[in-house]
Design a protein around this motif. Sequence first.
Motif, PDB file in Angstrom:
ATOM      1  N   ALA A   3     -15.496  78.861  81.538  1.00 57.70           N
ATOM      2  CA  ALA A   3     -14.308  78.234  82.126  1.00 57.70           C
ATOM      3  C   ALA A   3     -13.083  78.541  81.275  1.00 57.70           C
ATOM      4  CB  ALA A   3     -14.519  76.732  82.263  1.00 57.70           C
ATOM      5  N   GLU A   4     -13.239  78.494  79.978  1.00 54.54           N
ATOM      6  CA  GLU A   4     -12.141  78.825  79.075  1.00 54.54           C
ATOM      7  C   GLU A   4     -11.787  80.308  79.153  1.00 54.54           C
ATOM      8  OE1 GLU A   4     -11.558  77.127  74.837  1.00 54.54           O
ATOM      9  OE2 GLU A   4     -12.626  79.030  74.547  1.00 54.54           O
TER      10      GLU A   4
ATOM     11  N   GLN B 295      -9.231  81.126  81.776  1.00 51.06           N
ATOM     12  CA  GLN B 295      -7.841  80.882  81.381  1.00 51.06           C
ATOM     13  C   GLN B 295      -7.311  82.048  80.547  1.00 51.06           C
ATOM     14  OE1 GLN B 295      -6.164  78.332  82.704  1.00 51.06           O
ATOM     15  NE2 GLN B 295      -8.086  77.877  83.761  1.00 51.06           N
TER      16      GLN B 295
ATOM     17  N   HIS C 105     -11.259  77.023  90.130  1.00 52.25           N
ATOM     18  CA  HIS C 105     -11.259  76.363  88.826  1.00 52.25           C
ATOM     19  C   HIS C 105     -11.972  75.016  88.883  1.00 52.25           C
ATOM     20  CE1 HIS C 105      -8.961  79.382  86.794  1.00 52.25           C
ATOM     21  NE2 HIS C 105      -7.947  79.289  87.635  1.00 52.25           N
ATOM     22  N   GLU C 106     -11.883  74.339  90.004  1.00 51.10           N
ATOM     23  CA  GLU C 106     -12.603  73.079  90.157  1.00 51.10           C
ATOM     24  C   GLU C 106     -14.117  73.323  90.189  1.00 51.10           C
ATOM     25  OE1 GLU C 106     -13.601  69.126  90.623  1.00 51.10           O
ATOM     26  OE2 GLU C 106     -11.671  70.002  90.029  1.00 51.10           O
TER      27      GLU C 106
ATOM     28  N   SER D 273     -15.752  75.803  88.958  1.00 48.54           N
ATOM     29  CA  SER D 273     -16.278  76.430  87.747  1.00 48.54           C
ATOM     30  C   SER D 273     -15.946  75.652  86.476  1.00 48.54           C
ATOM     31  CB  SER D 273     -15.732  77.857  87.620  1.00 48.54           C
ATOM     32  OG  SER D 273     -14.318  77.859  87.517  1.00 48.54           O
ATOM     33  N   LYS D 274     -15.399  74.446  86.619  1.00 48.13           N
ATOM     34  CA  LYS D 274     -14.981  73.696  85.440  1.00 48.13           C
ATOM     35  C   LYS D 274     -16.150  73.321  84.528  1.00 48.13           C
ATOM     36  CE  LYS D 274     -15.062  69.135  87.695  1.00 48.13           C
ATOM     37  NZ  LYS D 274     -14.238  67.968  88.102  1.00 48.13           N
ATOM     38  N   ASP D 275     -17.368  73.239  85.086  1.00 47.33           N
ATOM     39  CA  ASP D 275     -18.538  72.903  84.274  1.00 47.33           C
ATOM     40  C   ASP D 275     -19.206  74.138  83.668  1.00 47.33           C
ATOM     41  OD1 ASP D 275     -18.187  70.223  84.767  1.00 47.33           O
ATOM     42  OD2 ASP D 275     -19.670  70.117  86.368  1.00 47.33           O
TER      43      ASP D 275
ATOM     44  N   THR E  19     -19.319  75.514  80.970  1.00 48.63           N
ATOM     45  CA  THR E  19     -19.241  75.401  79.515  1.00 48.63           C
ATOM     46  C   THR E  19     -20.553  74.836  78.998  1.00 48.63           C
ATOM     47  OG1 THR E  19     -18.125  74.326  77.653  1.00 48.63           O
ATOM     48  CG2 THR E  19     -18.126  73.147  79.765  1.00 48.63           C
TER      49      THR E  19
END
Length: 390
Positions: free
Chosen positions: A262-263, A266, A297-298, A300-302, A304
Amino acid sequence: MALFEYFPNYVWNLSVSIALESGGKIGEIIDMCKPIRDAAANGEDAGTGEFLQQWVAMGEKLIELAAEDEARGRTLSASKKLERAALYLLVGERMQGHGNPARVATFALAQDTFARAMKLGNHPVERVMIPYEGSEYPALYVRAPGDGPKPVVVYCNGLDSSKELLYWSNLPQALAARGISTLCVDQPGTGEALRISNLPATPHSEKWASPAVDWLEKQPDVDPKRIGMTGISLGGHFAPRAVAFEPRFASGAVWGANHNWAEVQQKRLRREGENPVPHYWAHVLWVFGAKDMDDFHEKSKDMTLDGVMERIKVPFLVTHGAQDRQISVDYAHQSYEQLTNSPQRELKIFTPREGGVEHVGADNMSYGCDYIADWFADTLGGDVTGKAVS
Protein backbone atom coordinates in the motif's frame (compact mmCIF):
# COMPACT_ATOMS: atom_id res chain seq x y z
CA MET A 1 23.05 -4.13 -13.12
CA ALA A 2 22.97 -7.74 -14.27
CA LEU A 3 19.61 -7.45 -16.02
CA PHE A 4 19.78 -7.98 -19.79
CA GLU A 5 18.94 -4.43 -20.91
CA TYR A 6 18.16 -4.64 -24.61
CA PHE A 7 15.53 -1.88 -24.56
CA PRO A 8 15.74 1.72 -23.23
CA ASN A 9 13.13 1.13 -20.50
CA TYR A 10 12.93 -1.19 -17.51
CA VAL A 11 9.45 -2.64 -18.08
CA TRP A 12 10.27 -4.02 -21.53
CA ASN A 13 13.61 -5.35 -20.31
CA LEU A 14 11.87 -7.07 -17.42
CA SER A 15 9.63 -8.95 -19.87
CA VAL A 16 12.67 -10.06 -21.86
CA SER A 17 14.38 -11.25 -18.67
CA ILE A 18 11.26 -13.14 -17.60
CA ALA A 19 11.29 -14.92 -20.96
CA LEU A 20 15.00 -15.74 -20.72
CA GLU A 21 14.75 -17.02 -17.16
CA SER A 22 11.67 -19.08 -18.05
CA GLY A 23 13.32 -21.05 -20.85
CA GLY A 24 13.22 -18.69 -23.84
CA LYS A 25 16.01 -18.88 -26.40
CA ILE A 26 18.18 -15.84 -27.00
CA GLY A 27 18.08 -16.14 -30.79
CA GLU A 28 14.29 -16.24 -30.84
CA ILE A 29 14.10 -13.37 -28.39
CA ILE A 30 16.43 -11.19 -30.46
CA ASP A 31 14.37 -11.99 -33.57
CA MET A 32 11.24 -10.78 -31.74
CA CYS A 33 12.82 -7.71 -30.17
CA LYS A 34 14.98 -6.30 -32.96
CA PRO A 35 12.06 -5.03 -35.09
CA ILE A 36 10.55 -3.18 -32.10
CA ARG A 37 13.64 -1.75 -30.45
CA ASP A 38 12.90 1.78 -31.60
CA ALA A 39 9.27 1.52 -30.42
CA ALA A 40 10.44 1.03 -26.83
CA ALA A 41 12.10 4.44 -26.87
CA ASN A 42 8.66 6.08 -26.78
CA GLY A 43 8.04 4.88 -23.22
CA GLU A 44 6.87 1.74 -21.45
CA ASP A 45 3.20 2.10 -22.46
CA ALA A 46 3.63 3.00 -26.12
CA GLY A 47 4.35 0.29 -28.67
CA THR A 48 3.00 -2.62 -26.63
CA GLY A 49 0.78 -3.58 -29.57
CA GLU A 50 3.87 -3.99 -31.72
CA PHE A 51 5.45 -6.03 -28.93
CA LEU A 52 2.47 -8.38 -28.93
CA GLN A 53 2.52 -8.75 -32.69
CA GLN A 54 6.14 -9.91 -32.77
CA TRP A 55 5.83 -12.28 -29.80
CA VAL A 56 2.61 -13.83 -31.06
CA ALA A 57 4.18 -14.36 -34.48
CA MET A 58 7.06 -16.29 -32.92
CA GLY A 59 4.64 -18.32 -30.82
CA GLU A 60 2.58 -19.23 -33.86
CA LYS A 61 5.70 -20.23 -35.78
CA LEU A 62 6.77 -22.55 -32.97
CA ILE A 63 3.29 -24.08 -32.88
CA GLU A 64 3.62 -24.83 -36.61
CA LEU A 65 7.08 -26.35 -36.12
CA ALA A 66 5.78 -28.44 -33.22
CA ALA A 67 2.99 -29.76 -35.45
CA GLU A 68 5.62 -30.93 -37.93
CA ASP A 69 7.46 -32.75 -35.14
CA GLU A 70 4.26 -34.32 -33.89
CA ALA A 71 3.34 -35.51 -37.38
CA ARG A 72 6.59 -37.49 -37.38
CA GLY A 73 5.91 -38.90 -33.92
CA ARG A 74 8.54 -36.70 -32.29
CA THR A 75 6.39 -35.66 -29.36
CA LEU A 76 9.21 -34.68 -27.00
CA SER A 77 10.60 -32.22 -29.53
CA ALA A 78 7.10 -30.90 -30.16
CA SER A 79 6.60 -30.40 -26.42
CA LYS A 80 9.72 -28.25 -26.12
CA LYS A 81 8.61 -25.96 -28.93
CA LEU A 82 5.09 -25.70 -27.54
CA GLU A 83 6.42 -24.72 -24.13
CA ARG A 84 8.37 -21.84 -25.63
CA ALA A 85 5.39 -20.86 -27.75
CA ALA A 86 3.17 -20.67 -24.67
CA LEU A 87 5.83 -18.67 -22.85
CA TYR A 88 6.15 -16.08 -25.62
CA LEU A 89 2.38 -15.77 -25.90
CA LEU A 90 2.00 -15.17 -22.17
CA VAL A 91 4.83 -12.63 -22.05
CA GLY A 92 3.28 -10.75 -24.97
CA GLU A 93 -0.16 -10.86 -23.36
CA ARG A 94 0.98 -9.49 -19.97
CA MET A 95 2.43 -6.43 -21.73
CA GLN A 96 -0.99 -5.32 -22.98
CA GLY A 97 -3.35 -2.87 -21.34
CA HIS A 98 -6.58 -4.06 -19.78
CA GLY A 99 -9.36 -4.08 -22.36
CA ASN A 100 -7.14 -4.87 -25.32
CA PRO A 101 -9.25 -7.46 -27.21
CA ALA A 102 -6.11 -9.24 -28.40
CA ARG A 103 -5.41 -10.30 -24.82
CA VAL A 104 -8.33 -12.73 -24.76
CA ALA A 105 -7.36 -14.71 -27.86
CA THR A 106 -3.66 -14.67 -27.00
CA PHE A 107 -4.23 -15.90 -23.45
CA ALA A 108 -6.56 -18.68 -24.63
CA LEU A 109 -4.01 -19.85 -27.20
CA ALA A 110 -1.27 -19.81 -24.57
CA GLN A 111 -3.34 -21.93 -22.19
CA ASP A 112 -4.12 -24.50 -24.86
CA THR A 113 -0.50 -24.58 -26.03
CA PHE A 114 0.85 -25.07 -22.50
CA ALA A 115 -1.59 -27.93 -21.84
CA ARG A 116 -0.53 -29.68 -25.05
CA ALA A 117 3.14 -29.20 -24.17
CA MET A 118 2.66 -30.81 -20.77
CA LYS A 119 0.80 -33.77 -22.29
CA LEU A 120 3.23 -34.41 -25.14
CA GLY A 121 6.23 -34.04 -22.83
CA ASN A 122 4.80 -36.41 -20.20
CA HIS A 123 5.33 -33.81 -17.49
CA PRO A 124 4.04 -34.69 -13.99
CA VAL A 125 1.69 -31.69 -14.05
CA GLU A 126 -2.04 -31.86 -13.42
CA ARG A 127 -4.46 -28.98 -13.83
CA VAL A 128 -6.82 -28.86 -10.84
CA MET A 129 -9.56 -26.54 -9.57
CA ILE A 130 -9.71 -25.12 -6.04
CA PRO A 131 -13.19 -24.19 -4.69
CA TYR A 132 -13.37 -20.56 -3.58
CA GLU A 133 -16.35 -18.56 -2.27
CA GLY A 134 -18.95 -20.07 -4.60
CA SER A 135 -16.53 -20.14 -7.52
CA GLU A 136 -13.16 -21.79 -8.13
CA TYR A 137 -9.67 -20.97 -9.32
CA PRO A 138 -7.19 -23.15 -11.25
CA ALA A 139 -3.83 -24.51 -10.18
CA LEU A 140 -1.07 -26.75 -11.50
CA TYR A 141 -0.28 -29.68 -9.22
CA VAL A 142 3.33 -30.78 -9.76
CA ARG A 143 3.91 -34.13 -8.05
CA ALA A 144 7.25 -35.15 -6.60
CA PRO A 145 8.40 -38.63 -7.67
CA GLY A 146 8.11 -41.68 -5.43
CA ASP A 147 5.44 -43.39 -3.38
CA GLY A 148 3.76 -42.33 -0.17
CA PRO A 149 2.59 -38.99 1.23
CA LYS A 150 4.88 -36.08 0.39
CA PRO A 151 5.41 -32.57 1.68
CA VAL A 152 3.90 -29.92 -0.59
CA VAL A 153 4.30 -26.16 -1.10
CA VAL A 154 1.53 -23.81 -2.18
CA TYR A 155 3.16 -21.34 -4.60
CA CYS A 156 1.31 -18.13 -5.47
CA ASN A 157 1.61 -15.41 -8.10
CA GLY A 158 2.58 -11.79 -7.78
CA LEU A 159 0.70 -8.91 -9.38
CA ASP A 160 1.12 -9.90 -13.02
CA SER A 161 2.26 -13.52 -13.23
CA SER A 162 0.41 -16.78 -13.85
CA LYS A 163 0.66 -20.39 -12.74
CA GLU A 164 2.56 -21.24 -15.94
CA LEU A 165 5.23 -18.64 -15.15
CA LEU A 166 5.43 -20.10 -11.64
CA TYR A 167 6.07 -23.49 -13.22
CA TRP A 168 8.77 -22.04 -15.50
CA SER A 169 10.53 -20.40 -12.55
CA ASN A 170 11.84 -23.94 -11.94
CA LEU A 171 10.98 -23.86 -8.24
CA PRO A 172 8.49 -26.74 -8.66
CA GLN A 173 11.19 -28.80 -10.39
CA ALA A 174 13.73 -27.93 -7.68
CA LEU A 175 11.26 -28.91 -4.98
CA ALA A 176 10.39 -32.17 -6.77
CA ALA A 177 14.10 -33.06 -6.88
CA ARG A 178 14.06 -32.70 -3.08
CA GLY A 179 10.95 -34.87 -2.67
CA ILE A 180 8.41 -32.04 -2.34
CA SER A 181 5.32 -31.48 -4.50
CA THR A 182 4.06 -28.01 -5.53
CA LEU A 183 0.65 -26.47 -6.06
CA CYS A 184 1.10 -23.45 -8.38
CA VAL A 185 -2.03 -21.34 -8.01
CA ASP A 186 -3.75 -18.74 -10.18
CA GLN A 187 -5.17 -17.08 -7.08
CA PRO A 188 -7.83 -14.35 -7.32
CA GLY A 189 -6.46 -11.32 -9.15
CA THR A 190 -4.06 -13.31 -11.33
CA GLY A 191 -3.92 -15.58 -14.37
CA GLU A 192 -7.11 -17.38 -15.27
CA ALA A 193 -8.82 -16.46 -12.01
CA LEU A 194 -8.80 -12.82 -13.13
CA ARG A 195 -9.08 -13.21 -16.89
CA ILE A 196 -11.64 -16.02 -17.09
CA SER A 197 -13.51 -16.00 -13.78
CA ASN A 198 -13.26 -12.26 -12.99
CA LEU A 199 -12.10 -12.98 -9.44
CA PRO A 200 -10.38 -9.86 -8.03
CA ALA A 201 -7.44 -9.78 -5.65
CA THR A 202 -7.91 -9.47 -1.91
CA PRO A 203 -5.30 -8.40 0.66
CA HIS A 204 -6.65 -11.18 2.90
CA SER A 205 -4.93 -14.08 1.16
CA GLU A 206 -6.01 -16.65 3.75
CA LYS A 207 -9.44 -16.49 2.10
CA TRP A 208 -8.10 -18.37 -0.94
CA ALA A 209 -5.07 -20.08 0.62
CA SER A 210 -7.13 -22.01 3.18
CA PRO A 211 -9.25 -23.66 0.43
CA ALA A 212 -5.98 -24.74 -1.22
CA VAL A 213 -4.99 -26.45 2.03
CA ASP A 214 -8.45 -28.04 2.22
CA TRP A 215 -7.91 -29.47 -1.27
CA LEU A 216 -4.42 -30.71 -0.50
CA GLU A 217 -5.53 -32.46 2.69
CA LYS A 218 -7.82 -34.64 0.58
CA GLN A 219 -5.00 -35.85 -1.68
CA PRO A 220 -3.60 -39.29 -0.79
CA ASP A 221 -0.06 -38.31 -1.86
CA VAL A 222 0.10 -35.30 0.51
CA ASP A 223 1.33 -35.30 4.11
CA PRO A 224 -1.10 -32.79 5.70
CA LYS A 225 1.37 -32.01 8.48
CA ARG A 226 4.01 -30.83 5.98
CA ILE A 227 2.37 -28.12 3.87
CA GLY A 228 4.32 -24.95 3.16
CA MET A 229 3.54 -21.68 1.40
CA THR A 230 5.56 -19.30 -0.75
CA GLY A 231 4.93 -16.50 -3.20
CA ILE A 232 6.85 -14.44 -5.71
CA SER A 233 6.88 -10.63 -5.99
CA LEU A 234 3.49 -9.44 -4.65
CA GLY A 235 3.29 -12.98 -3.30
CA GLY A 236 5.66 -11.47 -0.73
CA HIS A 237 2.50 -10.06 0.83
CA PHE A 238 0.13 -12.93 0.09
CA ALA A 239 2.29 -15.81 1.39
CA PRO A 240 3.18 -14.32 4.80
CA ARG A 241 -0.38 -13.17 5.32
CA ALA A 242 -1.69 -16.68 4.55
CA VAL A 243 0.86 -18.37 6.82
CA ALA A 244 0.02 -15.92 9.61
CA PHE A 245 -3.72 -16.61 9.49
CA GLU A 246 -3.81 -20.28 8.38
CA PRO A 247 -2.38 -22.44 11.19
CA ARG A 248 -2.10 -25.56 9.02
CA PHE A 249 0.93 -24.18 7.17
CA ALA A 250 4.08 -25.71 8.63
CA SER A 251 6.64 -23.41 6.95
CA GLY A 252 6.77 -20.33 4.74
CA ALA A 253 9.01 -18.25 2.51
CA VAL A 254 8.89 -15.28 0.17
CA TRP A 255 10.71 -14.77 -3.11
CA GLY A 256 10.96 -11.02 -2.79
CA ALA A 257 9.62 -9.23 0.26
CA ASN A 258 6.57 -7.00 -0.17
CA HIS A 259 6.04 -5.76 3.34
CA ASN A 260 3.98 -2.65 2.65
CA TRP A 261 2.60 -2.63 -0.89
CA ALA A 262 0.00 0.00 0.00
CA GLU A 263 2.87 2.35 0.79
CA VAL A 264 4.63 1.39 -2.44
CA GLN A 265 1.60 2.64 -4.38
CA GLN A 266 2.04 6.08 -2.87
CA LYS A 267 5.69 5.99 -3.94
CA ARG A 268 4.70 5.01 -7.48
CA LEU A 269 2.34 7.95 -7.64
CA ARG A 270 5.46 10.05 -6.97
CA ARG A 271 7.30 8.12 -9.74
CA GLU A 272 9.59 6.42 -7.24
CA GLY A 273 10.71 2.94 -8.28
CA GLU A 274 10.02 0.98 -11.45
CA ASN A 275 6.69 -0.48 -12.58
CA PRO A 276 6.35 -4.21 -13.35
CA VAL A 277 3.99 -3.84 -16.35
CA PRO A 278 2.96 -1.16 -18.83
CA HIS A 279 -0.35 0.64 -18.33
CA TYR A 280 0.28 0.16 -14.61
CA TRP A 281 -2.63 1.99 -13.00
CA ALA A 282 -5.20 0.47 -15.35
CA HIS A 283 -3.72 -2.92 -14.48
CA VAL A 284 -3.97 -2.58 -10.71
CA LEU A 285 -7.53 -1.28 -10.95
CA TRP A 286 -8.39 -4.41 -12.96
CA VAL A 287 -6.60 -6.71 -10.52
CA PHE A 288 -8.47 -5.34 -7.51
CA GLY A 289 -11.79 -4.86 -9.28
CA ALA A 290 -11.71 -1.14 -8.53
CA LYS A 291 -13.79 1.44 -10.39
CA ASP A 292 -11.35 4.32 -9.86
CA MET A 293 -8.20 5.27 -7.96
CA ASP A 294 -10.00 6.08 -4.72
CA ASP A 295 -11.69 2.68 -4.82
CA PHE A 296 -8.36 1.00 -5.56
CA HIS A 297 -6.65 2.62 -2.58
CA GLU A 298 -9.55 1.62 -0.36
CA LYS A 299 -9.46 -2.00 -1.56
CA SER A 300 -5.68 -2.24 -1.21
CA LYS A 301 -5.25 -0.36 2.07
CA ASP A 302 -4.69 -3.64 3.95
CA MET A 303 -1.77 -4.57 1.68
CA THR A 304 0.66 -4.22 4.58
CA LEU A 305 2.26 -6.81 6.83
CA ASP A 306 2.60 -4.50 9.82
CA GLY A 307 0.93 -6.39 12.65
CA VAL A 308 0.88 -9.59 10.56
CA MET A 309 4.43 -10.98 10.61
CA GLU A 310 4.29 -11.27 14.41
CA ARG A 311 1.48 -13.82 14.03
CA ILE A 312 3.70 -16.30 12.16
CA LYS A 313 4.64 -19.15 14.48
CA VAL A 314 6.39 -21.50 12.04
CA PRO A 315 9.77 -21.36 10.28
CA PHE A 316 9.87 -18.49 7.76
CA LEU A 317 12.39 -17.31 5.16
CA VAL A 318 12.58 -13.80 3.67
CA THR A 319 14.61 -13.39 0.47
CA HIS A 320 15.26 -10.25 -1.57
CA GLY A 321 17.55 -8.87 -4.25
CA ALA A 322 20.03 -6.25 -3.03
CA GLN A 323 19.40 -4.05 -6.09
CA ASP A 324 15.65 -4.54 -6.54
CA ARG A 325 14.39 -1.56 -8.55
CA GLN A 326 10.70 -2.20 -7.85
CA ILE A 327 10.54 -2.96 -4.12
CA SER A 328 13.15 -1.53 -1.76
CA VAL A 329 15.32 -4.00 0.13
CA ASP A 330 14.29 -2.09 3.27
CA TYR A 331 10.98 -3.95 3.15
CA ALA A 332 12.80 -7.28 3.47
CA HIS A 333 14.42 -6.10 6.69
CA GLN A 334 11.04 -4.93 8.01
CA SER A 335 9.45 -8.33 7.35
CA TYR A 336 12.34 -10.19 8.95
CA GLU A 337 12.52 -7.94 12.00
CA GLN A 338 8.81 -8.43 12.67
CA LEU A 339 9.08 -12.26 12.63
CA THR A 340 9.34 -12.15 16.38
CA ASN A 341 7.37 -15.34 17.07
CA SER A 342 8.81 -17.56 14.36
CA PRO A 343 10.88 -20.37 15.90
CA GLN A 344 13.23 -20.33 12.90
CA ARG A 345 13.55 -17.17 10.85
CA GLU A 346 16.05 -16.31 8.16
CA LEU A 347 16.84 -13.33 5.93
CA LYS A 348 18.70 -13.90 2.67
CA ILE A 349 19.74 -10.89 0.57
CA PHE A 350 21.12 -11.84 -2.84
CA THR A 351 24.18 -9.74 -3.69
CA PRO A 352 26.26 -9.10 -6.84
CA ARG A 353 28.67 -11.82 -5.67
CA GLU A 354 26.11 -14.48 -6.55
CA GLY A 355 23.36 -12.84 -8.62
CA GLY A 356 19.64 -12.59 -8.26
CA VAL A 357 20.01 -8.94 -7.25
CA GLU A 358 17.08 -7.65 -9.31
CA HIS A 359 13.39 -7.98 -8.48
CA VAL A 360 12.71 -11.68 -7.69
CA GLY A 361 15.99 -12.56 -9.37
CA ALA A 362 14.97 -11.40 -12.84
CA ASP A 363 18.69 -11.27 -13.64
CA ASN A 364 19.27 -14.83 -12.40
CA MET A 365 16.48 -16.84 -10.79
CA SER A 366 18.59 -19.91 -10.05
CA TYR A 367 19.85 -18.64 -6.70
CA GLY A 368 16.44 -17.81 -5.30
CA CYS A 369 15.02 -21.04 -6.68
CA ASP A 370 17.67 -23.24 -5.07
CA TYR A 371 17.73 -21.35 -1.77
CA ILE A 372 13.97 -21.53 -1.29
CA ALA A 373 13.85 -25.19 -2.33
CA ASP A 374 16.57 -26.03 0.20
CA TRP A 375 14.70 -24.07 2.87
CA PHE A 376 11.57 -26.11 2.39
CA ALA A 377 13.58 -29.34 2.28
CA ASP A 378 15.09 -28.41 5.63
CA THR A 379 11.81 -27.30 7.24
CA LEU A 380 9.32 -29.75 5.69
CA GLY A 381 11.49 -32.85 5.65
CA GLY A 382 12.75 -33.04 2.08
CA ASP A 383 16.17 -34.15 0.87
CA VAL A 384 18.71 -31.49 -0.17
CA THR A 385 21.00 -34.14 -1.73
CA GLY A 386 18.37 -35.62 -4.03
CA LYS A 387 19.64 -39.13 -3.21
CA ALA A 388 16.43 -40.22 -1.53
CA VAL A 389 14.37 -39.07 -4.51
CA SER A 390 16.42 -40.35 -7.45
